[in-house]
Design an enzyme around this catalytic site. Structure first.
Site, PDB file in Angstrom:
ATOM      1  N   HIS A 174       0.650  -1.175   0.006  1.00 14.02           N
ATOM      2  CA  HIS A 174       0.016   0.109   0.000  1.00 14.02           C
ATOM      3  C   HIS A 174       0.690   1.220  -0.174  1.00 14.02           C
ATOM      4  O   HIS A 174       0.641   1.898   1.021  1.00 14.02           O
ATOM      5  CB  HIS A 174      -0.855  -0.142   1.265  1.00 14.02           C
ATOM      6  CG  HIS A 174      -1.877   0.930   1.540  1.00 14.02           C
ATOM      7  ND1 HIS A 174      -1.791   2.269   1.488  1.00 14.02           N
ATOM      8  CD2 HIS A 174      -3.132   0.741   1.648  1.00 14.02           C
ATOM      9  CE1 HIS A 174      -2.950   2.930   1.491  1.00 14.02           C
ATOM     10  NE2 HIS A 174      -3.955   1.891   1.650  1.00 14.02           N
ATOM     11  N   ASP A 220     -10.591   6.483  -4.627  1.00 12.37           N
ATOM     12  CA  ASP A 220     -10.286   5.353  -4.020  1.00 12.37           C
ATOM     13  C   ASP A 220     -10.648   4.160  -5.029  1.00 12.37           C
ATOM     14  O   ASP A 220     -11.785   3.726  -5.168  1.00 12.37           O
ATOM     15  CB  ASP A 220     -10.965   5.057  -2.742  1.00 12.37           C
ATOM     16  CG  ASP A 220     -10.398   3.960  -1.978  1.00 12.37           C
ATOM     17  OD1 ASP A 220     -10.964   4.053  -0.821  1.00 12.37           O
ATOM     18  OD2 ASP A 220      -9.839   3.097  -2.414  1.00 12.37           O
ATOM     19  N   GLU A 279      -0.842   1.104  -5.423  1.00 12.65           N
ATOM     20  CA  GLU A 279      -0.595   0.007  -4.659  1.00 12.65           C
ATOM     21  C   GLU A 279      -0.621  -1.368  -5.355  1.00 12.65           C
ATOM     22  O   GLU A 279      -1.604  -1.567  -6.179  1.00 12.65           O
ATOM     23  CB  GLU A 279      -1.783  -0.181  -3.503  1.00 12.65           C
ATOM     24  CG  GLU A 279      -1.934   0.978  -2.502  1.00 12.65           C
ATOM     25  CD  GLU A 279      -3.345   1.179  -2.036  1.00 12.65           C
ATOM     26  OE1 GLU A 279      -3.793  -0.092  -1.536  1.00 12.65           O
ATOM     27  OE2 GLU A 279      -3.785   2.347  -1.680  1.00 12.65           O
TER      28      GLU A 279
HETATM   29  O1  TA6 Z   1      -6.202   1.567  -0.303  1.00 14.01           O
HETATM   30  C1  TA6 Z   1      -6.967   2.541   0.006  1.00 14.01           C
HETATM   31  C2  TA6 Z   1      -7.869   2.241   1.129  1.00 14.01           C
HETATM   32  O2  TA6 Z   1      -8.357   1.007   1.473  1.00 14.01           O
HETATM   33  C3  TA6 Z   1      -8.672   3.542   1.584  1.00 14.01           C
HETATM   34  O3  TA6 Z   1     -10.075   2.905   1.430  1.00 14.01           O
HETATM   35  C4  TA6 Z   1      -8.146   4.009   2.926  1.00 14.01           C
HETATM   36  O4  TA6 Z   1      -9.092   3.366   3.870  1.00 14.01           O
HETATM   37  C5  TA6 Z   1      -6.774   3.690   2.770  1.00 14.01           C
HETATM   38  O5  TA6 Z   1      -6.712   2.390   2.359  1.00 14.01           O
HETATM   39  C6  TA6 Z   1      -6.133   3.805   4.393  1.00 14.01           C
HETATM   40  O6  TA6 Z   1      -6.484   2.840   4.976  1.00 14.01           O
HETATM   41  P1  TA6 Z   1      -5.698   2.943   6.486  1.00 14.01           P
HETATM   42  O7  TA6 Z   1      -6.341   1.745   7.372  1.00 14.01           O
HETATM   43  O8  TA6 Z   1      -4.141   2.839   6.457  1.00 14.01           O
HETATM   44  O9  TA6 Z   1      -6.115   4.498   7.336  1.00 14.01           O
END
Ligand code: TA6
Length: 306
Positions: A174, A220, A279
Site C-alpha cells: 500500500h 479510491d 498499490e
Molecule cells: O487503499 C485505499 C484504502 O483502502 C482506503 O479506502 C483507505 O482506507 C486507505 O486504504 C487507508 O487505510 P488505513 O487503514 O491505512 O488508514
C-alpha cells in the site's frame, strides 16, 4: 532464522559498516537504516514496513511519510509501504478485525542482510506468527518481505503455505508516493482497465478507466485484472516514478483529499497534497489461492525517471 534483539544486538549481528544500522524510533520500535552509494531507506521491523526511500540524485524522497506518522507498537504507520495481508480492506466477516489485515501492525524479524555486488543493500524480513496472529487467521502461513535498496527500490512479498490445505489471501503493498502536488499529478498505465470505485455507493460501482488518471477529489479505486506498469507523472517535481510489478493483478489508487485526510488526523497540514497511493495488490477477483506446501510472490520495483 529469525534474528531478534535490541538495535545494538542487531547492529552487532547484522549491521553492515557504513551501509546498515539499527535504531529505536518512536515508542520503542526498531528501524533499520540503509545508506549506500545509490540511496537511503528506512525499514521499521514492525510490519516489515519500508518507511522511506530516497535515491541519492533525488531532491525529495520517493516514498512519502507523514510528518505526523506515529511509530507505536500495534499501530499502523501513515506512509511508507504498508503490507496489507492476509486480507485487504475490511475483514470479510469480522467487523472487529483490523482493516488491511494484521501484518503491518505485528512484529517481524530480520532473517538476512547483505550488500550486493552492485552496492545495493538487501534485507529480508519475516512476520513472527503468534497466538495474536493465529486468533485473527489460523492458517499455517509464512510471510517474508525482501527489500532491495539500490538505484531502484524492489519489494518482494512472499506467502508460503506450510500446511496441506490450500488457503486464500488478498494483499497489497500500500505504497505512499511523494509528489509535488496531487492536483497536477497523472497516473499512466491504467487506461481502459476496469475498476471498482469505492467512493461511490457502498460496494462500489464498476467502471472502465478512460485515459490517464487525474485527481480533483477523494479517489479510491481498485483496478482489477491488470498486470501493467504504472507511471506517476509529477510535473511539479519534474519527475516520473515507474511502478513495475509482477505477481500482482490488481492496482489500487488512493488519495483521501483534504476532508478525509483531515478526519484521519495523521496526514499533517496539507500532507494529502504531496502524496498518492499506487498499490500493487491482489484483491477482489484477483485474490490468490495458495495450494498446500505452495507459495506465491508479489514483487514491485519503483524507479525514478527525470
Ligand atoms: O487503499 C485505499 C484504502 O483502502 C482506503 O479506502 C483507505 O482506507 C486507505 O486504504 C487507508 O487505510 P488505513 O487503514 O491505512 O488508514
Amino acid at each position: 532464522m529469525l534474528i531478534l534483539g535490541s538495535p545494538e544486538e542487531l547492529d552487532k549481528r547484522l549491521g553492515i559498516k557504513n551501509r546498515l544500522t539499527f535504531r529505536t524510533a518512536g515508542d520503542g520500535l526498531v528501524v533499520a537504516e540503509v545508506d549506500n552509494p545509490h540511496a537511503s531507506a528506512s525499514i521499521c521491523l514492525q510490519g516489515g514496513h519500508v518507511t522511506a526511500w530516497q535515491p541519492k540524485p533525488a531532491a525529495l524522497p520517493v516514498v512519502w511519510l507523514s510528518r505526523l506518522a506515529k511509530f507505536a507498537p500495534g499501530k499502523s504507520i501513515r506512509g511508507g509501504a504498508p503490507v496489507c495481508w492476509p486480507w485487504f480492506g475490511p475483514h470479510a466477516t469480522e467487523a472487529g478485525f483490523p482493516s488491511h489485515g494484521y501484518a503491518r501492525t505485528v512484529p517481524w524479524a530480520v532473517t538476512q542482510a547483505v550488500s550486493l555486488a552492485d552496492d545495493a543493500t538487501q534485507i529480508t524480513l519475516e512476520l513472527i506468527n503468534s497466538d495474536q496472529t493465529r486468533a485473527l487467521w489460523n492458517h499455517p502461513g509464512k510471510l517474508t518481505l525482501e527489500v532491495t535498496v539500490g538505484q531502484t527500490l524492489k519489494l518482494t512479498l512472499t506467502t508460503g503455505n506450510l500446511g496441506d490445505d490450500a488457503f486464500v489471501i488478498s494483499e497489497a503493498l500500500h505504497t505512499y508516493l511523494q509528489v509535488g502536488d496531487i492536483a497536477r499529478t497523472r497516473v499512466l498505465g491504467l487506461e481502459s482497465c476496469e475498476f471498482v470505485d469505492k467512493t461511490g455507493p457502498a460496494g462500489g460501482l464498476r467502471r472502465r478507466q478512460e485515459g490517464p488518471l487525474t485527481f480533483t477529489a477523494e479517489t479510491d479505486r481498485i483496478y482489477v485484472n491488470t498486470t501493467a506498469d504504472c507511471v506517476l507523472e509529477d510535473p511539479q517535481l519534474a519527475r516520473r516514478i515507474r511502478i513495475a510489478k509482477s505477481g500482482s493483478r490488481s492496482t489500487v489508487v488512493w488519495t483521501p483529499w483534504a476532508e478525509k485526510a483531515g478526519k484521519m488526523g495523521d496526514f499533517g497540514p496539507d500532507g494529502w497534497r504531496e502524496m498518492v497511493c499506487v498499490e500493487s495488490a491482489n484483491v477482489l477477483e484477483n485474490a490468490v489461492t495458495i495450494p498446500g506446501h505452495g507459495s506465491h510472490s508479489m514483487s514491485v520495483e519503483y524507479s525514478l525517471e527525470n
